[in-house]
Each structure stands twice: as structure tokens, then as C-alpha cells.
Design a protein around this motif. Structure first.
Motif, mmCIF file in Angstrom:
data_model
loop_
_atom_site.group_PDB
_atom_site.id
_atom_site.type_symbol
_atom_site.label_atom_id
_atom_site.label_comp_id
_atom_site.label_asym_id
_atom_site.label_seq_id
_atom_site.Cartn_x
_atom_site.Cartn_y
_atom_site.Cartn_z
ATOM 1 N N ALA A 1 93.157 46.205 -55.792
ATOM 2 C CA ALA A 1 93.038 47.644 -55.539
ATOM 3 C C ALA A 1 91.619 48.121 -55.797
ATOM 4 O O ALA A 1 91.062 48.911 -55.023
ATOM 5 C CB ALA A 1 94.028 48.412 -56.409
ATOM 6 N N ALA A 2 91.009 47.657 -56.879
ATOM 7 C CA ALA A 2 89.631 48.035 -57.194
ATOM 8 C C ALA A 2 88.672 47.537 -56.111
ATOM 9 O O ALA A 2 87.748 48.256 -55.712
ATOM 10 C CB ALA A 2 89.234 47.482 -58.563
ATOM 11 N N ALA A 3 88.908 46.328 -55.616
ATOM 12 C CA ALA A 3 88.064 45.790 -54.548
ATOM 13 C C ALA A 3 88.207 46.627 -53.277
ATOM 14 O O ALA A 3 87.218 46.895 -52.588
ATOM 15 C CB ALA A 3 88.423 44.331 -54.275
ATOM 16 N N ALA A 4 89.428 47.051 -52.968
ATOM 17 C CA ALA A 4 89.652 47.888 -51.778
ATOM 18 C C ALA A 4 88.933 49.227 -51.919
ATOM 19 O O ALA A 4 88.374 49.741 -50.948
ATOM 20 C CB ALA A 4 91.147 48.096 -51.554
ATOM 21 N N LEU A 5 88.932 49.792 -53.114
ATOM 22 C CA LEU A 5 88.214 51.055 -53.348
ATOM 23 C C LEU A 5 86.710 50.859 -53.170
ATOM 24 O O LEU A 5 86.036 51.700 -52.572
ATOM 25 C CB LEU A 5 88.521 51.601 -54.735
ATOM 26 C CG LEU A 5 89.899 52.228 -54.923
ATOM 27 C CD1 LEU A 5 90.117 52.608 -56.378
ATOM 28 C CD2 LEU A 5 90.071 53.438 -54.015
ATOM 29 N N ARG A 6 86.187 49.754 -53.695
ATOM 30 C CA ARG A 6 84.756 49.472 -53.534
ATOM 31 C C ARG A 6 84.389 49.328 -52.064
ATOM 32 O O ARG A 6 83.380 49.846 -51.606
ATOM 33 C CB ARG A 6 84.360 48.219 -54.311
ATOM 34 C CG ARG A 6 84.134 48.460 -55.795
ATOM 35 C CD ARG A 6 83.479 47.284 -56.481
ATOM 36 N NE ARG A 6 84.182 46.018 -56.320
ATOM 37 C CZ ARG A 6 85.243 45.642 -57.047
ATOM 38 N NH1 ARG A 6 85.701 46.442 -57.991
ATOM 39 N NH2 ARG A 6 85.826 44.477 -56.840
ATOM 40 N N GLU A 7 85.243 48.608 -51.313
ATOM 41 C CA GLU A 7 84.998 48.428 -49.876
ATOM 42 C C GLU A 7 84.992 49.756 -49.147
ATOM 43 O O GLU A 7 84.269 49.941 -48.173
ATOM 44 C CB GLU A 7 86.048 47.505 -49.266
ATOM 45 C CG GLU A 7 85.861 46.051 -49.608
ATOM 46 C CD GLU A 7 86.931 45.179 -49.004
ATOM 47 O OE1 GLU A 7 87.576 45.598 -48.006
ATOM 48 O OE2 GLU A 7 87.149 44.081 -49.530
ATOM 49 N N ALA A 8 85.837 50.699 -49.610
ATOM 50 C CA ALA A 8 85.916 52.013 -48.980
ATOM 51 C C ALA A 8 84.821 52.951 -49.482
ATOM 52 O O ALA A 8 84.726 54.087 -49.035
ATOM 53 C CB ALA A 8 87.301 52.629 -49.243
ATOM 54 N N GLY A 9 84.013 52.474 -50.440
ATOM 55 C CA GLY A 9 82.947 53.291 -50.989
ATOM 56 C C GLY A 9 83.417 54.326 -51.982
ATOM 57 O O GLY A 9 82.757 55.332 -52.220
ATOM 58 N N ILE A 10 84.575 54.079 -52.592
ATOM 59 C CA ILE A 10 85.150 54.997 -53.567
ATOM 60 C C ILE A 10 85.070 54.349 -54.943
ATOM 61 O O ILE A 10 85.473 53.205 -55.109
ATOM 62 C CB ILE A 10 86.619 55.319 -53.235
ATOM 63 C CG1 ILE A 10 86.722 55.927 -51.843
ATOM 64 C CG2 ILE A 10 87.234 56.231 -54.280
ATOM 65 C CD1 ILE A 10 88.131 56.071 -51.328
ATOM 66 N N GLY A 11 84.605 55.060 -55.920
ATOM 67 C CA GLY A 11 84.554 54.537 -57.281
ATOM 68 C C GLY A 11 83.371 53.626 -57.502
ATOM 69 O O GLY A 11 82.508 53.448 -56.655
ATOM 70 N N ALA A 12 83.380 52.998 -58.680
ATOM 71 C CA ALA A 12 82.255 52.134 -59.067
ATOM 72 C C ALA A 12 82.309 50.787 -58.390
ATOM 73 O O ALA A 12 83.279 50.254 -58.067
ATOM 74 C CB ALA A 12 82.244 51.930 -60.579
#
Length: 130
Positions: free
Chosen positions: A119-130
Motif C-alpha cells: 500500500a505504501a509503495a502504491a501511494l509513492r507511485e501515485a505521488g502521495i505521501g513520503a
């Protein structure tokens, strides 16, 4: 039932894909069909989250419908030791845990942690979060 409205559907889908695959691999043996089953679950979640008012009961029914259809028209469950109802219930348990609802439910399904990494990797890919 609890509402399922994550701020980023792709991260929740990544969580579900990874946790379903990991759980099935640990419960049985690692198999390629577990990857595909997890993918279907994540894709179904994303599609379902696009609908307003989705709750856990509606999602469970949607997962059952999609997984039964996949069982009928493909070989996705041919080598699996579980069926569509087992997987839909697994998804429900995992998502309830993620919402903080299932921690004290007494069920034996708990996320392993690989889903949060995905989930964290998906957020990073989407440019969301750290």
C-alpha cells in the motif's frame, strides 16, 4: 456495516492483493494462482469503490459474484485449495482489520504486514505521501 472509503483506492487494492496472496501462500503452498486471485480481489475493490455508498456487505457480495464468474470462465481456482466464498470472506476479514474493526473479532485472519508495504509503495507511485 463499516463504510469503505479509502483516500487512495489503489493503495487499499495493493494492500488487498498482497495480503490475499501472502495468506494463501502461507496457508497452503506458494502458487501462481494466488497471485491472480489477489489481483482479481484488488481490481474488484477498485471498481466497487467507484460506487457511492459501498459498505462491507456490498463489497463481500460483489467479490463473491466476480470470483464465481472467474471460476466459471477461467482456470483461476483450478489449482487453488480454496474457492470463491473462502477468498471473499478472507478479503472481508483483511479489510475489516485494516479499518480497525476486526482486531478483536476472534477470527484467525490477521494481516501479515506485506499489504501495508504494498500500500505504501502504491501511494509513492501515485505521488502521495513520503
Amino acid at each position: 456495516p463499516p463504510s469503505l472509503a479509502p483516500r487512495e483506492p489503489q493503495s487499499t487494492a495493493a494492500f488487498l492483493r498482497a495480503e490475499v496472496q501472502d495468506h494463501l501462500d502461507r496457508e497452503w503452498i506458494a502458487q501462481e494462482c494466488h497471485v491472480r486471485i489477489g489481483q482479481v480481489c484488488g481490481d474488484t475493490l477498485v471498481a466497487a469503490l467507484a460506487e457511492p455508498g459501498l459498505d462491507s456487505g456490498s463489497l463481500l457480495l460483489r467479490l463473491i459474484d466476480v470470483l464465481l464468474a472467474r471460476q466459471a470462465d477461467s482456470d483461476i481456482f483450478e489449482e487453488a485449495f480454496v474457492g470463491p466464498f473462502d477468498v471473499a470472506n478472507l478479503c472481508s476479514d483483511l479489510l475489516m482489520h485494516r479499518l480497525g474493526v476486526g482486531a478483536d473479532c476472534g477470527c484467525n485472519i490477521a494481516p501479515s504486514g506485506v499489504g501495508e508495504i504494498a500500500a505504501a509503495a502504491a501511494l509513492r507511485e501515485a505521488g502521495i505521501g513520503a
